[in-house]
Write a protein that holds these residues in place. Structure first.
Motif, mmCIF file in Angstrom:
data_model
loop_
_atom_site.group_PDB
_atom_site.id
_atom_site.type_symbol
_atom_site.label_atom_id
_atom_site.label_comp_id
_atom_site.label_asym_id
_atom_site.label_seq_id
_atom_site.Cartn_x
_atom_site.Cartn_y
_atom_site.Cartn_z
ATOM 1 N N ALA A 1 0.829 -1.210 0.000
ATOM 2 C CA ALA A 1 0.000 0.000 0.000
ATOM 3 C C ALA A 1 0.858 1.253 0.000
ATOM 4 C CB ALA A 1 -0.922 -0.008 1.212
ATOM 5 N N ALA A 2 1.974 1.215 0.717
ATOM 6 C CA ALA A 2 2.872 2.373 0.744
ATOM 7 C C ALA A 2 3.525 2.594 -0.611
ATOM 8 C CB ALA A 2 3.935 2.170 1.815
ATOM 9 N N ARG A 3 3.756 1.500 -1.329
ATOM 10 C CA ARG A 3 4.390 1.625 -2.637
ATOM 11 C C ARG A 3 3.408 2.103 -3.704
ATOM 12 N NH1 ARG A 3 7.407 -3.455 -5.324
ATOM 13 N NH2 ARG A 3 8.328 -3.540 -3.224
ATOM 14 N N VAL B 1 -4.915 1.464 -3.769
ATOM 15 C CA VAL B 1 -5.438 0.901 -2.530
ATOM 16 C C VAL B 1 -6.525 1.789 -1.944
ATOM 17 C CG1 VAL B 1 -4.859 0.127 -0.205
ATOM 18 C CG2 VAL B 1 -3.239 -0.237 -2.078
ATOM 19 N N ARG B 2 -7.727 1.220 -1.771
ATOM 20 C CA ARG B 2 -8.842 1.949 -1.167
ATOM 21 C C ARG B 2 -8.792 1.889 0.348
ATOM 22 N NH1 ARG B 2 -11.195 4.984 0.920
ATOM 23 N NH2 ARG B 2 -13.400 5.570 0.878
ATOM 24 N N GLY B 3 -8.300 0.786 0.891
ATOM 25 C CA GLY B 3 -8.213 0.644 2.328
ATOM 26 C C GLY B 3 -7.350 -0.555 2.666
ATOM 27 N N LEU B 4 -6.938 -0.614 3.931
ATOM 28 C CA LEU B 4 -6.025 -1.661 4.384
ATOM 29 C C LEU B 4 -6.527 -2.229 5.702
ATOM 30 C CD1 LEU B 4 -3.233 -3.172 4.353
ATOM 31 C CD2 LEU B 4 -2.298 -1.140 5.492
ATOM 32 N N VAL B 5 -6.619 -3.558 5.763
ATOM 33 C CA VAL B 5 -6.979 -4.255 6.998
ATOM 34 C C VAL B 5 -5.826 -5.169 7.376
ATOM 35 C CG1 VAL B 5 -8.585 -5.838 8.124
ATOM 36 C CG2 VAL B 5 -9.436 -4.188 6.429
ATOM 37 N N PRO C 1 -1.681 9.228 3.462
ATOM 38 C CA PRO C 1 -2.887 9.824 4.050
ATOM 39 C C PRO C 1 -4.187 9.397 3.380
ATOM 40 C CG PRO C 1 -1.609 11.457 2.820
ATOM 41 C CD PRO C 1 -0.754 10.244 2.921
ATOM 42 N N ASP C 2 -4.122 8.965 2.116
ATOM 43 C CA ASP C 2 -5.348 8.576 1.427
ATOM 44 C C ASP C 2 -5.601 7.067 1.485
ATOM 45 O OD1 ASP C 2 -3.131 8.095 -0.115
ATOM 46 O OD2 ASP C 2 -4.075 8.631 -2.024
ATOM 47 N N VAL C 3 -4.901 6.365 2.396
ATOM 48 C CA VAL C 3 -5.133 4.930 2.591
ATOM 49 C C VAL C 3 -5.635 4.715 4.016
ATOM 50 C CG1 VAL C 3 -4.120 2.622 2.639
ATOM 51 C CG2 VAL C 3 -3.363 4.266 0.916
ATOM 52 N N PRO C 4 -6.966 4.685 4.223
ATOM 53 C CA PRO C 4 -7.481 4.394 5.566
ATOM 54 C C PRO C 4 -7.151 2.959 5.951
ATOM 55 C CG PRO C 4 -9.256 4.354 3.956
ATOM 56 C CD PRO C 4 -8.038 4.841 3.225
ATOM 57 N N ALA C 5 -6.881 2.750 7.228
ATOM 58 C CA ALA C 5 -6.439 1.423 7.665
ATOM 59 C C ALA C 5 -7.035 1.079 9.018
ATOM 60 C CB ALA C 5 -4.911 1.368 7.739
ATOM 61 N N TRP D 1 -16.014 2.215 2.609
ATOM 62 C CA TRP D 1 -15.025 2.375 1.553
ATOM 63 C C TRP D 1 -15.642 2.149 0.177
ATOM 64 C CZ3 TRP D 1 -10.828 -1.014 4.413
ATOM 65 C CH2 TRP D 1 -10.338 -0.282 5.498
ATOM 66 N N ALA D 2 -16.569 1.190 0.087
ATOM 67 C CA ALA D 2 -17.226 0.939 -1.191
ATOM 68 C C ALA D 2 -18.121 2.113 -1.580
ATOM 69 C CB ALA D 2 -18.045 -0.351 -1.126
ATOM 70 N N ALA D 3 -18.837 2.670 -0.611
ATOM 71 C CA ALA D 3 -19.815 3.736 -0.898
ATOM 72 C C ALA D 3 -19.160 5.055 -1.241
ATOM 73 C CB ALA D 3 -20.738 3.909 0.291
ATOM 74 N N THR D 4 -17.972 5.290 -0.695
ATOM 75 C CA THR D 4 -17.349 6.611 -0.869
ATOM 76 C C THR D 4 -16.216 6.606 -1.890
ATOM 77 O OG1 THR D 4 -15.842 6.179 0.988
ATOM 78 C CG2 THR D 4 -17.916 7.304 1.481
ATOM 79 N N ASP D 5 -16.008 5.496 -2.549
ATOM 80 C CA ASP D 5 -14.933 5.420 -3.534
ATOM 81 C C ASP D 5 -15.482 5.595 -4.937
ATOM 82 O OD1 ASP D 5 -12.394 5.150 -4.567
ATOM 83 O OD2 ASP D 5 -12.615 2.994 -4.834
#
Length: 248
Positions: A114-116, A121-125, A183-187, A237-241
């Motif tokens: 995700a950093a690369r 990437v929409r989000g990270l779990v 900053p644009d990858v919520p986790a 994440w699905a609704a706001t992407d």
């Protein structure tokens, strides 16, 4: 009974509980909207260990994909390269950014990917992922990993290399893990104080939301609270992407 057998039986015993739980059975709305999700298994594990997670995602209209890392025993940099390629492929297939869901080592490999390529990437779990110090995991696991490096020097392909512990591979990836998440990858980081593999303090990524559940390390993706944590975040994440992407 050997400890490994007890762990296996305890883990398998969680499956009926999960399948009967409302977190699994109730599908209030198919809110996935076709959002892609790339699932990355833990150390020494293959894609099949996340089969139930793929089933849960499909029932809610997400598009899960396998990481295809084999047993996740290889060199860190090589595996991150492969995850990035899978991100590119899945983003192209779905036309959108992709959510990364990783268990244990899979979580911090996903963080490196995700950093690369945050544009993909929409989000990270991260579930049970000691991102603050991967070498701070249970000493038995670390010894196993170091044993694999010795096998690698003997010519066995596809295993961890000594460079992953002390060379440029280690330094590059350790520095990347120490950097803040884009900053644009919520986790979200899911951890358990009952985890005997990944100390819970090492899972508290400062750039992620922290969610504690009561689970063993290996059974984390079989715990109802894991899915209770995923449900609202993935839906948001699905609704706001609305960001379409072209992988490259």
């Amino acid at each position: 009974m050997e400890s490994q057998e007890r762990i296996l039986l305890a883990t398998l015993g969680m499956v009926p509980r999960l399948l009967g739980h409302s977190a699994w059975r109730e599908v209030r709305a198919r809110r996935g909207g076709g959002l892609g999700v790339l699932l990355v298994p833990g150390f020494g594990c293959g894609d099949r260990t996340l089969t139930l997670t793929r089933t849960w995602l499909r029932a809610r209209n997400y598009r899960p994909a396998r990481a295809r890392l084999g047993l996740n025993l290889g060199c860190t940099t090589t595996l991150v390269d492969r995850i990035v390629r899978r991100l590119e492929e899945h983003a192209e297939a779905t036309g959108r950014r992709v959510v990364l869901v990783g268990q244990s080592r899979g979580g911090w490999l996903g963080r490196l990917a995700a950093a690369r390529r945050p544009d993909l990437v929409r989000g990270l779990v991260m579930a049970g992922s000691p991102v603050l110090d991967p070498l701070g995991a249970n000493p038995k696991v670390v010894r196993t990993a170091r044993w694999l490096t010795r096998m690698s020097t003997m010519g066995v392909p596809g295993l961890l290399d000594a460079d992953c512990f002390s060379g440029s591979c280690y330094r590059t990836n350790a520095d990347a893990l120490a950097d803040p998440l884009p900053p644009d990858v919520p986790a979200v980081s899911i951890y358990s104080r009952s985890d005997r593999i990944a100390p819970w303090q090492l899972c508290q990524d400062p750039g992620a939301d922290w969610v504690e559940i009561s689970s063993s390390h290996t059974a984390m993706a079989l715990h109802p609270d894991f899915y209770r944590t995923l449900e609202p975040r993935l839906a948001e994440w699905a609704a706001t992407d609305e960001h379409a992407t072209t992988a490259g």
